[in-house]
Design a protein around this motif. Structure first.
Motif, mmCIF file in Angstrom:
data_model
loop_
_atom_site.group_PDB
_atom_site.id
_atom_site.type_symbol
_atom_site.label_atom_id
_atom_site.label_comp_id
_atom_site.label_asym_id
_atom_site.label_seq_id
_atom_site.Cartn_x
_atom_site.Cartn_y
_atom_site.Cartn_z
ATOM 1 N N ARG A 46 0.830 -1.137 -0.047
ATOM 2 C CA ARG A 46 -0.091 0.138 0.023
ATOM 3 C C ARG A 46 0.902 1.236 0.048
ATOM 4 N N TYR A 47 0.894 2.036 0.985
ATOM 5 C CA TYR A 47 1.359 3.306 1.030
ATOM 6 C C TYR A 47 1.526 3.992 2.709
ATOM 7 N N CYS A 48 2.216 4.967 2.886
ATOM 8 C CA CYS A 48 1.903 5.698 4.058
ATOM 9 C C CYS A 48 2.629 7.062 3.831
ATOM 10 N N ASN A 49 1.923 7.995 4.631
ATOM 11 C CA ASN A 49 2.391 9.232 4.595
ATOM 12 C C ASN A 49 2.597 9.995 3.070
ATOM 13 N N THR A 50 1.596 9.641 2.390
ATOM 14 C CA THR A 50 1.408 10.191 0.716
ATOM 15 C C THR A 50 0.570 10.917 0.608
ATOM 16 N N TRP A 51 -0.793 10.937 1.270
ATOM 17 C CA TRP A 51 -1.650 12.145 1.041
ATOM 18 C C TRP A 51 -1.466 13.545 0.884
ATOM 19 N N PRO A 52 -0.636 13.906 1.881
ATOM 20 C CA PRO A 52 -0.060 15.560 1.707
ATOM 21 C C PRO A 52 0.573 15.866 0.338
ATOM 22 N N MET A 53 1.622 14.946 -0.065
ATOM 23 C CA MET A 53 2.262 14.853 -1.039
ATOM 24 C C MET A 53 1.374 14.903 -2.299
ATOM 25 N N ALA A 54 0.591 13.971 -2.235
ATOM 26 C CA ALA A 54 -0.497 13.597 -3.676
ATOM 27 C C ALA A 54 -1.198 14.993 -3.923
ATOM 28 N N ILE A 55 -1.838 15.515 -2.633
ATOM 29 C CA ILE A 55 -2.497 17.045 -2.710
ATOM 30 C C ILE A 55 -1.733 18.061 -3.151
ATOM 31 N N ALA A 56 -0.331 18.266 -2.616
ATOM 32 C CA ALA A 56 0.449 19.213 -3.267
ATOM 33 C C ALA A 56 0.628 19.136 -4.759
ATOM 34 N N MET A 57 0.946 18.024 -5.247
ATOM 35 C CA MET A 57 1.011 17.441 -6.566
ATOM 36 C C MET A 57 0.066 17.985 -7.259
ATOM 37 N N LEU A 58 -1.396 17.496 -6.928
ATOM 38 C CA LEU A 58 -2.335 17.740 -7.750
ATOM 39 C C LEU A 58 -2.864 19.340 -7.858
ATOM 40 N N ALA A 59 -2.626 19.769 -6.631
ATOM 41 C CA ALA A 59 -3.112 21.434 -6.533
ATOM 42 C C ALA A 59 -2.144 22.169 -7.423
ATOM 43 N N SER A 60 -0.916 21.856 -7.489
ATOM 44 C CA SER A 60 0.144 22.631 -8.135
ATOM 45 C C SER A 60 0.225 22.344 -9.452
ATOM 46 N N LYS A 61 -0.673 21.403 -9.984
ATOM 47 C CA LYS A 61 -0.858 20.943 -11.498
ATOM 48 C C LYS A 61 0.574 20.190 -11.911
ATOM 49 N N ARG A 62 1.154 19.879 -11.019
ATOM 50 C CA ARG A 62 2.569 19.128 -11.406
ATOM 51 C C ARG A 62 2.093 17.618 -11.925
ATOM 52 N N VAL A 63 1.017 17.094 -11.446
ATOM 53 C CA VAL A 63 0.731 15.757 -11.928
ATOM 54 C C VAL A 63 -0.724 16.069 -12.460
ATOM 55 N N ASP A 64 -1.150 15.349 -13.452
ATOM 56 C CA ASP A 64 -2.581 15.269 -14.073
ATOM 57 C C ASP A 64 -3.196 13.873 -13.971
ATOM 58 N N VAL A 65 -3.703 13.761 -13.314
ATOM 59 C CA VAL A 65 -4.402 12.470 -13.151
ATOM 60 C C VAL A 65 -6.123 12.224 -14.074
ATOM 61 N N LYS A 66 -6.354 13.269 -14.446
ATOM 62 C CA LYS A 66 -7.654 13.324 -14.924
ATOM 63 C C LYS A 66 -7.807 12.475 -16.329
ATOM 64 N N PRO A 67 -6.776 12.221 -17.049
ATOM 65 C CA PRO A 67 -6.769 11.378 -18.222
ATOM 66 C C PRO A 67 -6.930 9.742 -17.951
ATOM 67 N N LEU A 68 -6.680 9.518 -16.475
ATOM 68 C CA LEU A 68 -6.862 8.038 -16.076
ATOM 69 C C LEU A 68 -8.450 7.587 -16.069
ATOM 70 N N VAL A 69 -9.113 8.682 -15.754
ATOM 71 C CA VAL A 69 -10.612 8.218 -15.795
ATOM 72 C C VAL A 69 -11.316 8.072 -17.043
ATOM 73 N N THR A 70 -11.757 7.078 -17.307
ATOM 74 C CA THR A 70 -12.323 6.545 -18.827
ATOM 75 C C THR A 70 -13.894 6.098 -18.584
#
Length: 356
Positions: free
Chosen positions: A298-322
């Protein structure tokens, strides 16, 4: 409050092959919990595996269990001890919440705690329902510029973050990813964001490799009948060197073998995908070349980093939703996932808000 009397439509697995839509009571949040009106929930391969087989590894479905663990929603009620959230807050849910402060929690690796609560892992219920109560410390407020769907995708994105951290992806890394399913694709997104110079990704499916190319893969290889050693040579040919880090996201025996042969001496192989318990691998090849083999759980201590990545638009996960389905069509959504159509299927749990 009318909301409380609302029906809590839930997706419940009774046993292998027996998935039902049922109404359950709306839960009351405990002192450290929040009650959420669920919005978006992704379907994971493990959800489908439980539905098909009634178990995943040592986790066996013995009583009816609500599925779903990739989720976001809105706080509608807070427990008496909760201070950081209030009704109306939009949150992403981290599905694994430790029950005890044990040795693993103390070293910051709470995902390894044997008593952890985890959504939709027997016997713990998941959150594929209209209303769900969760430990407030594991609900993370979403900035206004992150959609509910992106919030739900933080769960798979977290697997990618944890895998890249375990593999040591950094500026200039050359990376091989085996498997271009949802987890291979999030590993690709995170590796590129963490500074990987070049990423090669392999899969059997052309459509998945096209998606990988679309979201930033430098090279793709469609696997046909090559041996693991041939695959390793093809990867080296594309990169002009052997990759520093390989992330194996399929669990297939041949793919794990490829991972060992392909990774450069002194590099790291991260086993992300899970397959059969016993696999034949060229372990001596890894040993004499000092290739480190690491697992992830699984994972640990990742949600804050993920939120920062998405909020800054450094990562775009939208194309994954089909694909998107309303909660009422959950069985159809599960069939779609089982057939391997598209990449990520999202269920919309709030009948009054079906937006992303």
């Amino acid at each position: 409050m009318a909301e409380q009397r609302a029906e809590n439509l839930s997706v419940v697995l009774h046993r292998a092959g027996d998935l039902r839509l049922e109404n359950r009571p709306v839960p009351e949040p405990g002192p450290n919990e929040v009650l959420l009106r669920m919005h978006s929930v992704g379907i994971c391969g493990s959800d489908v595996h439980y539905w098909q087989h009634g178990r995943t590894g040592d986790f066996i479905v013995k009583k009816p269990m609500v599925l779903g663990h990739e989720a976001s929603g809105t706080v509608i009620k807070v427990g008496s001890s909760v201070t950081h959230l209030k009704p109306g807050d939009r949150v992403a849910i981290e599905p694994g919440a430790p029950r005890d402060i044990d040795e693993f929690c103390k070293i910051g690796r709470y995902n390894l705690s044997p008593t952890i609560f985890f959504c939709a892992t027997p016997p713990d219920d998941g959150n594929l329902c209209r209303y769900y109560a969760h430990n407030a410390s594991f609900c993370y407020k979403l900035p206004d510029n992150i959609t509910f769907e992106e919030g739900a995708l933080i769960e798979p994105l977290s697997v990618g973050i944890h895998a890249c951290r375990r593999g040591g992806v950094t500026l200039g890394s050359k990376v091989l990813i085996c498997g271009a399913g949802p987890i291979g694709l999030v590993c690709l997104l995170v590796a590129k964001t963490m500074g990987a110079a070049q990423v090669v990704i392999t899969d059997l499916s052309t459509s998945r490799l096209e998606k990988a190319k679309e979201i930033g893969a430098d090279f793709t290889i469609q696997i046909k009948k090559e041996t693991p050693k041939d695959m390793a040579c093809m990867v080296q040919g594309l990169l002009n060197c052997m990759p520093d880090i390989t992330m194996e996201c399929s669990g297939a025996e041949a793919s794990i073998q490829t991972g060992i042969y392909a990774t450069r001496s002194g590099g790291t192989l991260v086993l992300v995908g899970l397959g059969p318990e016993m696999v034949h691998i060229p372990i001596v090849n890894a040993a004499v070349r000092e290739v480190d083999i690491k697992g992830i759980f699984r994972y640990c201590n990742t949600w804050p980093m993920a939120i920062a990545m998405l909020a800054s638009k450094r990562v775009d996960v939208k194309p994954l939703v089909t694909h998107r389905f309303p909660l009422e069509k959950a069985l159809e959504a599960f069939e779609t996932t089982k057939k391997g159509l598209g990449v990520k299927v999202i269920l919309k749990c709030d009948p009054s808000d079906q937006n992303p």
